[in-house]
Scaffold this motif. Structure first.
Motif, PDB file in Angstrom:
ATOM      1  N   ASN A   1      13.783 -21.301 -27.705  1.00 46.81           N
ATOM      2  CA  ASN A   1      12.581 -20.510 -27.475  1.00 46.81           C
ATOM      3  C   ASN A   1      12.554 -19.378 -28.495  1.00 46.81           C
ATOM      4  OD1 ASN A   1      14.154 -18.229 -26.364  1.00 46.81           O
ATOM      5  ND2 ASN A   1      14.373 -19.509 -24.534  1.00 46.81           N
ATOM      6  N   ARG A   2      11.609 -18.491 -28.351  1.00 48.97           N
ATOM      7  CA  ARG A   2      11.429 -17.426 -29.338  1.00 48.97           C
ATOM      8  C   ARG A   2      12.651 -16.529 -29.460  1.00 48.97           C
ATOM      9  NH1 ARG A   2       6.621 -13.512 -27.994  1.00 48.97           N
ATOM     10  NH2 ARG A   2       8.180 -12.766 -26.520  1.00 48.97           N
ATOM     11  N   GLU A   3      13.423 -16.406 -28.392  1.00 48.07           N
ATOM     12  CA  GLU A   3      14.566 -15.515 -28.402  1.00 48.07           C
ATOM     13  C   GLU A   3      15.897 -16.225 -28.596  1.00 48.07           C
ATOM     14  OE1 GLU A   3      14.087 -12.353 -28.409  1.00 48.07           O
ATOM     15  OE2 GLU A   3      11.924 -12.526 -28.058  1.00 48.07           O
ATOM     16  N   VAL A   4      15.935 -17.524 -28.460  1.00 49.12           N
ATOM     17  CA  VAL A   4      17.207 -18.257 -28.483  1.00 49.12           C
ATOM     18  C   VAL A   4      17.155 -19.377 -29.516  1.00 49.12           C
ATOM     19  CG1 VAL A   4      18.887 -19.565 -27.150  1.00 49.12           C
ATOM     20  CG2 VAL A   4      17.562 -17.745 -26.040  1.00 49.12           C
TER      21      VAL A   4
ATOM     22  N   LEU B   1      17.185 -15.880 -38.321  1.00 48.67           N
ATOM     23  CA  LEU B   1      17.335 -15.784 -36.864  1.00 48.67           C
ATOM     24  C   LEU B   1      18.723 -16.196 -36.387  1.00 48.67           C
ATOM     25  CD1 LEU B   1      13.935 -17.307 -35.635  1.00 48.67           C
ATOM     26  CD2 LEU B   1      14.532 -14.892 -35.889  1.00 48.67           C
TER      27      LEU B   1
ATOM     28  N   ASP C   1      10.036  -5.713 -27.476  1.00 44.35           N
ATOM     29  CA  ASP C   1      11.226  -5.719 -28.326  1.00 44.35           C
ATOM     30  C   ASP C   1      10.821  -6.001 -29.766  1.00 44.35           C
ATOM     31  OD1 ASP C   1      10.479  -8.256 -27.349  1.00 44.35           O
ATOM     32  OD2 ASP C   1      12.335  -9.120 -28.157  1.00 44.35           O
TER      33      ASP C   1
ATOM     34  N   ARG D   1      12.199  -6.481 -33.580  1.00 48.85           N
ATOM     35  CA  ARG D   1      13.396  -6.763 -34.358  1.00 48.85           C
ATOM     36  C   ARG D   1      13.197  -6.260 -35.783  1.00 48.85           C
ATOM     37  NH1 ARG D   1      16.099 -12.592 -34.003  1.00 48.85           N
ATOM     38  NH2 ARG D   1      16.514 -11.743 -31.940  1.00 48.85           N
TER      39      ARG D   1
END
Length: 329
Positions: free
Chosen positions: A21-24, A78, A309, A311
């Motif tokens: 997903n967008r965070e993982v 990422l 959040d 980054r």
């Protein structure tokens, strides 16, 4: 495989980005017999071999899935192993634009760090350009060199283990642009000037977290003949888009009346008072009161809200140009 090219089929030894997903997200080097496990399930490398990049692969338990993506510099940023703090996409894009990076350009980068920006530079300058990247830490330079070789960038990237603040770059009249991500970038400005081509508009950028570093860098740039000195702070704010129910005016009024009556009924119950029979739904309800039942909206409205959040860094980017010097024959 190359980060600057593209292929369709996953093969043994390829770098694959596992995007959940967008965070993982993670990366794996595909090898028969290996297994990748996380809270989203287990995935055998051999199940990836022969599959198309972009495939949605289900875990062995059937409870999770992952997208198998082809690596790009943006995705590598990422998932890159953080040997040092890295530069993220917002700064990378800004720096690349102001340094006028494009195919055929020769660039100096110091220090290499985790190689996040290095991969983007290599992709931008292409096979006709060249990146000279310097890292004073021996182990980090060796790890970076191994990654560039693994990712097919060895022909366009040269890694050197060197303290450029003390030893300089060892290049003369060679590059079009210089990027300095150093604790004391002002100590490398003179050597950077020597490395920049004399017959072109040379460009330089320093990346510093403290304004005191910026002040000393600006002074060193001015002393060495750089002009158009300017400093920026690059911050980004992402937005999340979705659709929300949008009632008509009649629906909104009816729902508001319902909330008001419910609030009165709850207040009466709290004080032990008897509810009005028009509120508690007696058999003598009028059609008007019965119509006050909340209704769902069939219309929707696209809206967006900022993602909390962010980054990135709170560092300063200082840019300058070195005018060309023309020699008479």
């Amino acid at each position: 495989m190359s980060f600057s090219g593209y292929k369709n089929i996953i093969e043994e030894g390829d770098t694959v980005i596992l995007y959940f997903n967008r965070e993982v997200a993670f990366f794996v080097q595909v090898k028969t017999g290996d297994l990748f496990s996380c809270r989203f399930g287990s995935y055998k490398h051999e199940d990836m071999i022969g599959q198309l990049f972009g495939l949605k692969l289900t875990s062995h338990t059937g409870r999770g899935f992952v997208y198998l993506l082809h690596p790009t510099p943006e995705l590598w940023t990422l998932v890159v192993p953080h040997r040092t703090q890295i530069i993220y996409t917002a700064d990378i894009a800004f720096i690349s634009t102001y340094l006028d990076l494009k195919p055929g350009v020769k660039v100096i980068e110091s220090g290499t760090g985790s190689g996040s920006f290095s991969h983007s530079i290599a992709r931008t300058i292409g096979q006709t350009g060249h990146l000279y990247t310097f890292e004073y830490h021996l182990e980090r330079s060796e790890l970076a060199r191994a990654e560039f070789l693994l990712h097919g960038l060895q022909d366009s990237v040269t890694v050197q283990n060197r303290d450029v603040c003390k030893e300089g770059f060892g290049l003369d009249n060679e590059v079009d642009a210089v990027f300095l991500d150093l604790p004391a970038p002002w100590e490398a400005v003179e050597s950077a000037k020597q490395a920049i081509k004399k017959n072109t508009m040379g460009r330089i950028c320093t990346f510093s977290p403290c304004i005191e570093q910026v002040q000393r860098s600006c002074a060193a740039l001015a002393e060495n003949g750089f002009t158009e000195i300017s400093t920026f702070e690059c911050l980004t704010r992402g937005y999340e888009s979705k659709s929300v129910a949008m009632p008509t005016l009649d629906q909104a009024i009816r729902n508001l009346k319902t909330k008001v009556l419910k609030r009165k009924a709850d207040k009466s119950q709290a004080y032990g008072q008897k509810r009005d029979k028009d509120v508690n739904g007696s058999e003598n309800e009028s059609p008007e009161e019965d119509s006050l039942v909340p209704v769902k909206s069939v219309n929707s409205l696209p809206v967006s809200k900022p993602v909390l959040d962010l980054r990135g860094h709170t560092s300063y980017l200082t840019f300058a140009v070195l005018p060309p010097v023309f020699f008479e024959n």
